[in-house]
Design a protein around this motif. Structure first.
Motif, PDB file in Angstrom:
ATOM      1  N   THR A  64     139.074  36.836 -38.213  1.00 55.50           N
ATOM      2  CA  THR A  64     138.313  36.106 -37.210  1.00 55.50           C
ATOM      3  C   THR A  64     136.855  36.147 -37.611  1.00 55.50           C
ATOM      4  N   SER A  65     136.192  35.003 -37.549  1.00 56.13           N
ATOM      5  CA  SER A  65     134.770  34.968 -37.885  1.00 56.13           C
ATOM      6  C   SER A  65     133.947  34.638 -36.658  1.00 56.13           C
ATOM      7  N   LEU A  66     132.831  35.358 -36.534  1.00 57.97           N
ATOM      8  CA  LEU A  66     131.855  35.034 -35.506  1.00 57.97           C
ATOM      9  C   LEU A  66     130.575  34.625 -36.220  1.00 57.97           C
ATOM     10  N   SER A  91     127.104  35.836 -40.276  1.00 55.95           N
ATOM     11  CA  SER A  91     128.515  35.652 -39.971  1.00 55.95           C
ATOM     12  C   SER A  91     129.193  37.009 -40.059  1.00 55.95           C
ATOM     13  N   THR A  93     132.881  38.676 -40.145  1.00 53.90           N
ATOM     14  CA  THR A  93     134.316  38.402 -40.287  1.00 53.90           C
ATOM     15  C   THR A  93     135.086  39.694 -40.087  1.00 53.90           C
ATOM     16  N   TYR A 106     135.702  44.780 -41.914  1.00 56.42           N
ATOM     17  CA  TYR A 106     134.846  43.632 -41.621  1.00 56.42           C
ATOM     18  C   TYR A 106     133.893  43.313 -42.769  1.00 56.42           C
ATOM     19  N   THR A 338     134.326  39.158 -26.999  1.00 57.87           N
ATOM     20  CA  THR A 338     135.330  38.103 -27.128  1.00 57.87           C
ATOM     21  C   THR A 338     136.687  38.693 -27.504  1.00 57.87           C
ATOM     22  N   LEU A 340     139.736  38.754 -29.965  1.00 57.43           N
ATOM     23  CA  LEU A 340     139.893  38.369 -31.368  1.00 57.43           C
ATOM     24  C   LEU A 340     141.275  37.787 -31.574  1.00 57.43           C
ATOM     25  N   ASP A 380     126.306  33.632 -29.863  1.00 51.16           N
ATOM     26  CA  ASP A 380     127.370  33.950 -30.812  1.00 51.16           C
ATOM     27  C   ASP A 380     128.593  33.137 -30.419  1.00 51.16           C
ATOM     28  N   SER A 382     132.914  32.183 -31.997  1.00 51.12           N
ATOM     29  CA  SER A 382     133.848  32.278 -33.119  1.00 51.12           C
ATOM     30  C   SER A 382     133.795  30.972 -33.893  1.00 51.12           C
ATOM     31  N   TYR A 383     134.037  31.090 -35.176  1.00 50.20           N
ATOM     32  CA  TYR A 383     133.747  29.991 -36.090  1.00 50.20           C
ATOM     33  C   TYR A 383     134.881  29.846 -37.101  1.00 50.20           C
TER      34      TYR A 383
END
Lengths: 407, 163
Positions: A64-66, A91, A93, A106, A338, A340, A380, A382-383
């Motif tokens: 998961t990327s933020l 970013s 991850t 991470y 958030t 994940l 922020d 998620s991306y």
């Protein structure tokens, strides 16, 4: 004879490439003439771009990327300095491979996102994300759409509501699943009268990527005072903002119907008695959910997760909530950030660290402290890295190279 | 033999015959994870013996191993099982070499095992993502056929992707 995967038919190679991240894909144009021609064809093909996007969710090698905007102290004082500007976006991850370990696997990197060409300080710029495209907007009338994964960025046409009298409250970027079009919604006050009691002159407009233009839409919301808006979330074609004006409510905006709605919080909250609550909208199991946690400092309380009942979501007055989870009480936790994966929650600790809570096992992983990802953070989200063009599906990308067959 | 018992709880067994004559006896629910076999079974008057002249026994065996796992776990499909399947899938493709991947992919494609094709193509993608152009040529035994200057021009145009 040994076969390599390059002996596979082209359809199989296309399947393989649909799992490859955008930057690698662009780089692989240099492998050979046929790879170059194939990749050039694929990245302009809407079906492939969609397949590539869907595969991000299906992957078994998951992470998961933020993306975080971290102005930090340096940016407050010396925001004109280039090296500080370059370090503005990060970013983060988080890899889910390492299931058994109690540490978080991470990677934190600088994130190359062009800064909004605006006089407004970066901490006041709003950020919004959908399908790999990041929308940045200031409180004036400057908006950009960028897809850093394919190195695309453009400034949007000037909005209709751009006079000095107009004050933006919220901006959201998302996809209208019915029209298959990306849209920006922007709403605020026309000449907010500080003295007068009448502060209900809300106006709204929508930008459509397909039409590449703005148009004003109706808005039926009234606010008792200037609203304090939390970051939006986007779920199944609808935006949700948690808003304080002057009590907490949730505002929704349906991207297809282009209708605003007001949703009341659950009325049987247990944490409310213990102090001021801080509701935060989130997405859990592909549905809208709500974090309810107390903001009293030094008091350890539980965080509740409430899910919106799907069958009547979005319509005023008829929306019901179900308490889904109670997390904690956890010591030294500041705020939930958030979800994940569906059973993991990223939380911020009181001393500025990040921690993962697995509510299946009810265990916390060891916290991580990332200096740059500090509290001085303006947004922020998620991306995902996608091939979706900021110019819209029907528009041509920079096609100067298409005539030569490759490049 | 009558095949009219498919609606009862008795599981029908199918005989699959690979190109090299190796045969596999599998439950219908397992074999029909493959779209091609599902079609053959649904066709009226199908035999219990199905010949698959394009797949050899070694790879058919591997494909069926995957089917068995996914057919069993489909019966009670909650999230936990989904996770278990993902871990099993990861193990399944972990140490496969290119030659095996090639033959498995050809087999899965021929048998219309869509989910298996997804798994295998994702595995190949994981071997190439993030790699340099030279490494891709090395891995896939591809020779550059660009004219002098052409590759440099593409690199220059997309320099951000090479950082």
């Amino acid at each position: 004879m040994e076969n390599t995967c390059c002996d596979l038919p082209e359809e199989a190679l296309v399947e393989i490439l649909s799992w490859v991240p955008p930057q690698s894909l662009i780089r692989f144009k240099c492998v050979s003439k046929s790879w170059c021609a194939l990749i050039n064809f694929l990245i302009r093909n809407p079906d492939f771009v969609n397949k590539h996007l869907r595969n991000i969710d299906k992957t078994i090698f998951s992470s998961t990327s933020l993306v975080l905007c971290c102005p930090g102290y340096g940016h407050w004082r010396h925001h004109e300095l280039e090296f500080i500007r370059r370090k503005l976006f990060k970013s983060l991850t988080i890899f889910h491979d390492d299931n058994e370990s109690d540490r978080i696997n991470y990677a934190c990197e600088d994130f190359a996102l062009p800064i909004l060409p605006s006089k407004v300080h970066i901490s006041r710029v709003l950020g919004s994300h959908c399908d790999g495209i990041i929308c940045q907007a200031d409180h004036d009338a400057t908006l950009t759409l960028c897809n850093p994964a394919i190195n695309e960025c453009r400034t949007l046409p000037k909005p209709c509501l751009a006079s000095g009298d107009f004050t933006v409250i919220g901006v959201g970027f998302g996809v209208d699943p019915r029209a298959n079009d990306y849209k920006v919604v922007r709403f605020g006050f026309e000449s907010f009268p500080i003295e007068s009691d009448d502060c209900s002159k809300t106006r709204a407009e929508v930008y459509s990527m397909g039409a590449d233009s703005w148009r004003e839409i109706g808005i039926n919301l009234e606010f008792g005072c200037f609203p304090d808006l939390d970051k939006e979330i986007f779920c199944k074609g609808v935006f949700y903002w948690s808003i304080w004006a002057p009590t907490y409510v949730i505002i929704s905006f349906d991207m297809s119907d282009e209708v605003f709605n007001c949703i009341r919080l659950p009325n049987n909250l247990t944490v409310t008695q213990q102090g001021r609550i801080n509701p935060k909208v989130t997405v859990w199991n592909d549905s809208v959910a709500l974090f309810i946690c107390s903001v009293e400092i030094g008091v350890t309380v539980s965080t509740e997760v409430w899910g919106m009942d799907e069958c009547c979501g979005g319509v005023e007055g008829s929306c019901s909530w179900i308490k889904k989870l109670v997390i904690g009480p956890l010591v030294d936790i500041e705020t939930p950030l958030t979800f994940l994966k569906n059973d993991e929650l990223l939380l911020e600790t009181n001393d500025g660290g990040l921690i993962l809570y697995d509510f299946r096992t009810q265990k916390l992983k060891n916290p991580i402290f990332i200096e740059e990802v500090n509290r001085i953070r303006s947004w922020d989200f998620s991306y995902v890295k996608s091939l979706v063009s900021v110019h819209g599906g029907s528009h041509s990308r920079s096609q100067s190279d298409i005539g030569t067959g490759f490049m | 033999m009558s095949s009219s018992s498919t609606t009862t709880t008795t599981t029908r067994l199918l005989m699959l015959k690979a190109s090299d004559g190796v045969t596999f006896e599998v439950e219908e629910a397992v074999a029909t994870k493959l779209g091609a076999i599902n079609n053959m079974v649904e066709e009226e008057g199908s035999e219990d013996l199905i010949c698959l002249p394009n797949v050899n026994g070694k790879f058919l065996g591997m494909v069926l191993e995957w089917c068995k796992k996914h057919a069993n776990n489909n019966t009670n499909s909650d999230k936990g099982n989904d996770e278990v399947n993902k871990w099993w899938d990861k193990e399944f493709v972990m140490d496969l070499d290119q030659n095996t991947l090639y033959h498995l992919l050809m087999a899965a494609d021929y048998l219309s095992g869509t989910e298996l094709v997804d798994l295998l193509t994702e595995k190949v993608a994981s071997m190439i993502r993030g790699k340099k152009v030279e490494e891709i040529r090395e891995t896939f035994k591809i020779k550059s056929d660009f004219l002098p200057g052409q590759e440099e021009e593409i690199r220059k145009k997309n320099s951000w992707a090479f950082e």
